[in-house]
Design an enzyme around this catalytic site. Structure first.
Site, PDB file in Angstrom:
ATOM      1  N   ARG A  82       0.859  -1.200   0.000  1.00  0.00           N
ATOM      2  CA  ARG A  82       0.000   0.000   0.000  1.00  0.00           C
ATOM      3  C   ARG A  82       0.888   1.241   0.000  1.00  0.00           C
ATOM      4  O   ARG A  82       2.098   1.143   0.160  1.00  0.00           O
ATOM      5  CB  ARG A  82      -0.824   0.015   1.297  1.00  0.00           C
ATOM      6  CG  ARG A  82       0.078   0.036   2.529  1.00  0.00           C
ATOM      7  CD  ARG A  82      -0.656   0.340   3.824  1.00  0.00           C
ATOM      8  NE  ARG A  82       0.273   0.559   4.924  1.00  0.00           N
ATOM      9  CZ  ARG A  82       0.791  -0.385   5.692  1.00  0.00           C
ATOM     10  NH1 ARG A  82       0.482  -1.667   5.493  1.00  0.00           N
ATOM     11  NH2 ARG A  82       1.638  -0.077   6.673  1.00  0.00           N
TER      12      ARG A  82
ATOM     13  N   VAL B 149       1.847   5.845   5.406  1.00  0.00           N
ATOM     14  CA  VAL B 149       1.726   7.154   6.063  1.00  0.00           C
ATOM     15  C   VAL B 149       2.960   8.004   5.764  1.00  0.00           C
ATOM     16  O   VAL B 149       2.854   9.184   5.436  1.00  0.00           O
ATOM     17  CB  VAL B 149       1.574   6.971   7.591  1.00  0.00           C
ATOM     18  CG1 VAL B 149       1.580   8.324   8.297  1.00  0.00           C
ATOM     19  CG2 VAL B 149       0.326   6.183   7.940  1.00  0.00           C
TER      20      VAL B 149
END
Ligand code: MV4
Length: 459
Positions: free
Chosen positions: A296, A299
């Site tokens: 993914r 952050v």
């Protein structure tokens, strides 16, 4: 200018990352659809998207994690692609499958690769086969305690039992000697079953005081891979990262090039596409060992953006649209300067418990070399239903010292009132001699407050 790759992207997330994806879409000329829970009606991702659809109540399982609700929103709005952000459904292979069969392009790796990376001992085996260094451990799942004892005999103690379906520090148990094994093995399997619905566990040699270093990769669907350097993420508390930086102050340049070259091949070999992160532990000798892949956007992606000048979210969208990496990158990747990110969380300064509430005053620092990724605003509410990230404060300097000085002054000028935040803790870390020298390991945070050094890998 490039023609827009998709007409409309649904942003299947909230908070700062939803805004971040909307920014990338706007710059690419792509329309956006926000989805939101009843608690997020007044959130900025709803305000700045072209369209917004309420998908359910505040509780994540009934909104941001509700696959039929998210897919329905994409179908109703005729979105041709979906960006999952991080957390929520971002690494859910079944969700990526459902998107694809519904004719919605999932902006991320293929469902098959997400599934492979989610089974930690299979990801470990795949990386080993591709020549990436791994820690000594079991060759896959251990069915019985006797099998575990056999492997332990071979590699020695201490070692760590990890859940096959775990990751990010969940479901780990340290074993200090053979006498501990039966209890720890049984408990690890039981915890894995309870937490992930799968009892499978595997073994690794335990590194007592590691550093956490991760490499950013980008890969297109045509077999081209770029490794965008590393991020140092060692400063964490209870498996929540607090500070990330790029480059790592502790990685030898020779090891960086060697690992990057190996990863380029490994990423190709496993068929990984889009953006991904390959996590390593660094041992006391300064060597790197693969632990897991995060399929993914993360952050902490901004620190890589700051030193490469690339927009990783735009790159994800273009790759998902079939654009070759050569066009996405538009020339050779270059690295310049040093970047640091401090996570500003809504949390109590002593207990570190979440501190949700209404923001009554806010001053976001700015100026040269300072970036703030946030969805916070005055009178906005930090909801108790979601994670406590309020803002990411990112600085860049020509070298680490300049990035540090910018972070120190930006933290001084960062004001949040109405809720407690981690700003005071970050200021103390940025003044710590060991942080300033770059000399720290995962035990660093234990010095900051009595409850600071929690470790889910209890023994
Ligand atoms: C380990 C380890 C020591 N030895 N594996 C925690 C997060 C997850 N991704 C892996 N983790 C660890 N795996 C072996 N073989 C220690 C940790 C660990 C840790 C790693 C990086 C940063 C902070 C940490 C805090 C506690 C434990």
């Amino acid at each position: 200018m490039r023609s827009s790759p998709f007409k409309k992207v649904l942003v299947a997330n909230r908070g700062e990352i939803a805004l971040r994806v909307i920014c990338a879409c706007k710059e690419l000329g792509i329309r956006t659809v926000a989805v939101y829970s009843e608690a997020d009606r007044y959130s900025l991702h709803v305000r700045f998207a072209d369209e917004a659809i309420c998908i359910g109540p505040a509780k994540s399982t009934r909104s941001y994690l509700d696959i039929p609700a998210v897919i329905s929103a994409a179908e109703i709005t005729d979105a041709d692609a979906l960006h999952p952000g991080y957390g929520f459904l971002s690494e859910n292979a079944r969700f990526a499958d459902v998107c694809e069969v519904s004719g919605i392009r999932f902006i991320g790796p293929s469902p098959e690769v997400i599934r492979l990376m989610g089974v930690k001992e299979r990801a470990r085996a795949a990386m080993k086969a591709a020549g990436v260094p791994i820690l000594p451990g079991s060759d896959g799942v251990l069915e019985t305690c006797d099998e575990a004892l056999e492997v332990a005999e071979r590699i020695g103690y201490p070692l760590i039992i990890k859940a096959s379906a775990g990751g990010g520090g969940r479901g780990m148990r340290i074993v200090n000697g053979a006498a501990d094994m039966p209890a720890q093995f049984a408990q690890a399997r039981q915890e894995a079953q309870a937490a992930f619905g799968c009892p499978d566990v595997y073994l690794e040699k335990y590194i007592q005081a590691p550093r956490h270093i991760e490499f950013q990769v980008l890969a297109d669907g045509q077999g081209h891979v770029e490794v965008l350097g590393e991020r140092e993420c060692t400063i964490q508390r209870r498996h929540q990262k607090l500070i990330e930086e790029s480059p790592s102050p502790s990685l030898r340049p020779e090891l960086r090039s060697r690992v990057s070259a190996t990863l380029r091949e490994a990423v190709k070999a496993v068929g990984y596409t889009n953006a991904g992160t390959v996590e390593f532990l660094m041992d006391e000798a300064g060597d790197l060992y693969f632990i897991e892949v995060n399929a993914r956007i993360q952050v902490e992606h901004p620190v890589t953006e700051m030193v490469t000048g690339l927009d990783l979210v735009k790159a994800q969208i273009l790759i998902a649209a079939g654009c070759p990496l050569s066009e996405v990158l538009d020339g050779p990747v270059t690295f310049s300067g040093h970047s640091i990110e401090c996570r500003i969380n809504a949390e109590h300064p002593e207990t570190f418990a979440p501190s949700p509430g209404r923001i009554t005053a806010l001053n976001l620092p700015g100026g040269i070399g300072v970036r703030v990724d946030t969805a916070a605003y005055v009178d906005g509410v930090i909801s108790p239903f979601y994670d406590s990230l309020v803002a990411k404060l990112v600085t860049k300097g020509r070298d680490r010292l300049e990035a540090v000085r910018r972070m120190q002054r930006a933290l001084e000028m960062f004001v949040v009132e109405g809720i407690h935040t981690s700003i005071p803790l970050q200021r103390r870390i940025l003044a710590d001699p060991d942080f300033l020298s770059g000399d720290f390991d995962t035990n660093f945070i234990k010095r900051f407050g009595p409850a600071a050094g929690g470790n889910a890998a209890r023994s």
